[in-house]
Enzyme design. Sequence first.
Site, mmCIF file in Angstrom:
data_model
loop_
_atom_site.group_PDB
_atom_site.id
_atom_site.type_symbol
_atom_site.label_atom_id
_atom_site.label_comp_id
_atom_site.label_asym_id
_atom_site.label_seq_id
_atom_site.Cartn_x
_atom_site.Cartn_y
_atom_site.Cartn_z
ATOM 1 N N CYS A 81 0.846 -1.073 -0.086
ATOM 2 C CA CYS A 81 0.018 0.066 -0.019
ATOM 3 C C CYS A 81 0.922 1.303 0.044
ATOM 4 O O CYS A 81 1.553 1.470 -1.017
ATOM 5 C CB CYS A 81 -1.039 -0.282 1.427
ATOM 6 S SG CYS A 81 -2.338 1.072 0.933
ATOM 7 N N HIS A 91 -3.383 -5.332 0.737
ATOM 8 C CA HIS A 91 -2.901 -5.623 1.986
ATOM 9 C C HIS A 91 -2.915 -7.232 2.118
ATOM 10 O O HIS A 91 -4.033 -7.866 2.618
ATOM 11 C CB HIS A 91 -3.640 -5.050 3.350
ATOM 12 C CG HIS A 91 -3.604 -3.504 3.541
ATOM 13 N ND1 HIS A 91 -2.555 -2.882 3.989
ATOM 14 C CD2 HIS A 91 -4.010 -2.830 2.799
ATOM 15 C CE1 HIS A 91 -2.429 -1.674 4.013
ATOM 16 N NE2 HIS A 91 -3.672 -1.484 3.407
ATOM 17 N N GLU A 130 -1.302 -8.934 4.362
ATOM 18 C CA GLU A 130 -1.273 -9.411 5.731
ATOM 19 C C GLU A 130 -2.580 -9.643 6.433
ATOM 20 O O GLU A 130 -2.710 -10.109 7.428
ATOM 21 C CB GLU A 130 -0.453 -8.441 6.317
ATOM 22 C CG GLU A 130 -1.037 -7.123 6.668
ATOM 23 C CD GLU A 130 -0.805 -6.211 5.463
ATOM 24 O OE1 GLU A 130 -0.829 -6.396 4.422
ATOM 25 O OE2 GLU A 130 -0.791 -4.804 5.860
ATOM 26 N N GLY A 176 -0.055 -15.673 35.967
ATOM 27 C CA GLY A 176 -0.484 -15.409 34.540
ATOM 28 C C GLY A 176 0.479 -16.070 33.552
ATOM 29 O O GLY A 176 1.373 -16.374 34.117
ATOM 30 N N SER A 200 4.113 -13.909 33.182
ATOM 31 C CA SER A 200 5.090 -13.791 34.183
ATOM 32 C C SER A 200 5.427 -15.316 34.607
ATOM 33 O O SER A 200 6.629 -15.454 34.968
ATOM 34 C CB SER A 200 4.445 -13.266 35.433
ATOM 35 O OG SER A 200 3.350 -13.655 35.861
HETATM 36 N N1 ATP Z 1 -0.592 -10.408 41.821
HETATM 37 C C1 ATP Z 1 0.557 -10.197 41.481
HETATM 38 N N2 ATP Z 1 1.802 -10.324 41.964
HETATM 39 C C2 ATP Z 1 3.075 -10.172 41.585
HETATM 40 N N3 ATP Z 1 3.385 -9.562 40.466
HETATM 41 C C3 ATP Z 1 2.125 -9.320 39.860
HETATM 42 C C4 ATP Z 1 0.802 -9.606 40.197
HETATM 43 N N4 ATP Z 1 -0.257 -9.513 39.249
HETATM 44 C C5 ATP Z 1 0.568 -8.851 38.057
HETATM 45 N N5 ATP Z 1 2.021 -8.813 38.429
HETATM 46 C C6 ATP Z 1 3.275 -8.505 37.626
HETATM 47 O O1 ATP Z 1 2.460 -7.629 36.571
HETATM 48 C C7 ATP Z 1 2.776 -8.136 35.208
HETATM 49 C C8 ATP Z 1 1.940 -7.738 34.142
HETATM 50 O O2 ATP Z 1 0.538 -8.275 34.482
HETATM 51 P P1 ATP Z 1 -0.330 -9.135 33.409
HETATM 52 O O3 ATP Z 1 -1.475 -9.362 33.927
HETATM 53 O O4 ATP Z 1 -0.076 -8.238 32.069
HETATM 54 O O5 ATP Z 1 0.664 -10.441 32.996
HETATM 55 P P2 ATP Z 1 0.299 -11.974 33.646
HETATM 56 O O6 ATP Z 1 -0.406 -11.628 34.922
HETATM 57 O O7 ATP Z 1 1.842 -12.449 33.823
HETATM 58 O O8 ATP Z 1 -0.219 -12.613 32.308
HETATM 59 P P3 ATP Z 1 -1.696 -12.517 31.859
HETATM 60 O O9 ATP Z 1 -1.809 -11.367 30.962
HETATM 61 O O10 ATP Z 1 -2.073 -13.873 31.242
HETATM 62 O O11 ATP Z 1 -2.807 -12.337 32.986
HETATM 63 C C9 ATP Z 1 2.924 -9.547 35.406
HETATM 64 O O12 ATP Z 1 3.753 -10.185 34.294
HETATM 65 C C10 ATP Z 1 3.656 -9.669 37.039
HETATM 66 O O13 ATP Z 1 4.911 -9.406 36.833
HETATM 67 N N1 GLN Z 2 -3.299 1.901 3.529
HETATM 68 C C1 GLN Z 2 -2.267 2.591 3.269
HETATM 69 O O1 GLN Z 2 -1.151 2.371 3.370
HETATM 70 C C2 GLN Z 2 -2.947 3.819 2.521
HETATM 71 C C3 GLN Z 2 -1.791 4.909 1.935
HETATM 72 C C4 GLN Z 2 -2.352 6.203 1.463
HETATM 73 N N2 GLN Z 2 -2.600 6.842 2.838
HETATM 74 C C5 GLN Z 2 -3.617 5.990 0.743
HETATM 75 O O2 GLN Z 2 -4.543 6.691 1.121
HETATM 76 O O3 GLN Z 2 -3.374 5.687 -0.318
HETATM 77 MG MG MG Z 3 -2.282 -11.220 34.788
#
Ligand code: ATP
Ligand code: GLN
Ligand code: MG
Length: 520
Positions: A86, A176, A178, A232, A235
């Site tokens: 594009c 596109h 993708e 999660g 982590s």
């Molecule tokens: N209760 C907790 N204790 C310790 N660290 C935490 C806790 N909750 C979140 N975190 C930290 O914050 C980060 C971001 O949280 P997030 O929920 O995005 O990731 P996750 O819990 O590892 O995975 P998921 O997205 O699957 O829940 C985690 O990777 C962890 O390091």
């Molecule tokens: N999706 C795009 O890359 C658009 C390119 C440009 N902005 C157009 O309108 O043609």
């Molecule tokens: Mg989490």
Amino acid sequence: MTETVHPDTVLIIDFGSQVTQLIARRVRETGIYCEIVPFQSSEEGFHRLKPKAIILSGSPASTLDIGSPRAPQIVFDSGLPVLGICYGQQTICEQLGGTVEAGHHREFGRAFIEIAKECALYDGVWPVGSRHQVWMSHGDRVTAIPDGFEVVATSANAPFACIANEAKKYYAVQFHPEVVHTPDGAKLLANFVQKIAGLKGDWTMAAYREHAVSAIRKQVGDKRVICGLSGGVDSSVAALLIHEAIGDQLTCILVDHGLMRKNEAADVVKMFNEHYDIKLVHVDASDMFINALEGESDPETKRKTIGRLFIDVFEAEAKKIGGADFLAQGTLYPDVIESVSFTGGPSVTIKSHHNVGGLPARMNMQLVEPLRELFKDEVRVLGKELGLPDSFIGRHPFPGPGLAIRCPGGITREKLEILREADAVYLDEIRKAGLYDAIWQAFAVLLPVQTVGVMGDGRTYEFVCALRAVTSVDGMTADFYHYDMEFLGRAATRIINEVRGINRVVYDVTSKPPGTIEWE
Ligand SMILES: Nc1ncnc2c1ncn2[C@@H]1O[C@H](COP(=O)(O)OP(=O)(O)OP(=O)(O)O)[C@@H](O)[C@H]1O
Ligand SMILES: NC(=O)CC[C@H](N)C(=O)O
Ligand SMILES: [Mg+2]
Ligand SMILES: O=c1[nH]c(=O)c2[nH+]cn([C@@H]3O[C@H](COP(=O)(O)O)[C@@H](O)[C@H]3O)c2[nH]1
């Protein structure tokens, strides 16, 4: 970003398209490593990554605008295969001597292209003379192509739907490839990286694991690392990887902030102690969190309070083990991209994701982020590779601020308890119905609204519980899950019967956008 250069890397230069991440996903799906680099730093990215092929993304900009972005000259001097998508096509034409004009018809959505000539890009996919659905999203269009190029596919509104200079291995498409709405698009991208650029698909999670482990060892040396462990996926996988690299130098800290789901903290501790020999400190900080949040109803204040208290707990725990030089985080690739991507203007804060990003400045710790090159689905594959039990790999995401952001209005211990129970019943019903894996994320929300009901001939005046379930790929966009009514009825009946304090249940049918997944 990466410290080691992958032998077969594709550089994706991002001009700010909404779908640049999808290019990366499609390339990674072929087993080939790629990175997205914003156009502003693409020359530096080129030298750092030493790519073997280059893809230029789409853009909200127009090549006709003064000062609109261009590919750095090194792209064309390098002799590497180049694919422009594009805007990428339009800038290739501008830069190599063709012309672009503002189109008379803007073309958004489905379109059909006719294959005019053979081309390596769709070799084995689209025969000459056939017609195929593609997805277009453009206003401008190419009107003259540079020397050495020929038109190999056309569409009604884009006479230069696909152009190629086979000798130089330059390809440029107006559509596109993708997005999934171009059904054969992934095959075209695979042809580009595999057949045209001749790259080997050796980007496997086994290779990644080795690469990450040695990078962690190199970064950390003999110093100590603490890792916030929520149980999660992110982590947990980060902790396993770091533990493999540095063993006992790692201490994981699970903060029970009183905002976890039912039995969650205990389950996570049990699973880790049963399967792994990782130092894990389980901190019961629930009083500290709940006292600070009691009565608080503003969503942003809740989030910020929780973020701050997480820092306090991490700091205190680090001190107890004699200090730590590194803090490990489960930052994923989309987080990194979102913070560097080219945007037309300043973006607004929808919600402050409890983010440990503020930690290092205050805590004086360096970050260890072994997952920052991966998408969530890749993290799940890596988790499998590391032997993380399926029950953990397939878990729904759970936000750091936990139940606090599922309890709109003032927080009280009593409300949290009601919500925890309702959530447990709801998830139990989902599991029993075999729906857990079909849903990306599901949870209950306790509304700050009481309604009148009748139970056992008596009047009730209790809270409303809202149920949420969404399908999504990455949490950026989502659709509500289409349950059948039988299921909803069953879940509602059980919640009302089993959870004191709730006498009415509703289902949230909002997608994202316009809603967000969480209610706060
Ligand atoms: N209760 C907790 N204790 C310790 N660290 C935490 C806790 N909750 C979140 N975190 C930290 O914050 C980060 C971001 O949280 P997030 O929920 O995005 O990731 P996750 O819990 O590892 O995975 P998921 O997205 O699957 O829940 C985690 O990777 C962890 O390091
Ligand atoms: N999706 C795009 O890359 C658009 C390119 C440009 N902005 C157009 O309108 O043609
Ligand atoms: Mg989490
Ligand atoms: O670790 C987290 N800290 C947070 O502060 C946070 N807020 C939302 N989420 C999770 O992010 C995804 C998208 O959520 P929203 O549509 O509500 O923004 C969903 O999966 C949400 O559960 C968070 N995760």
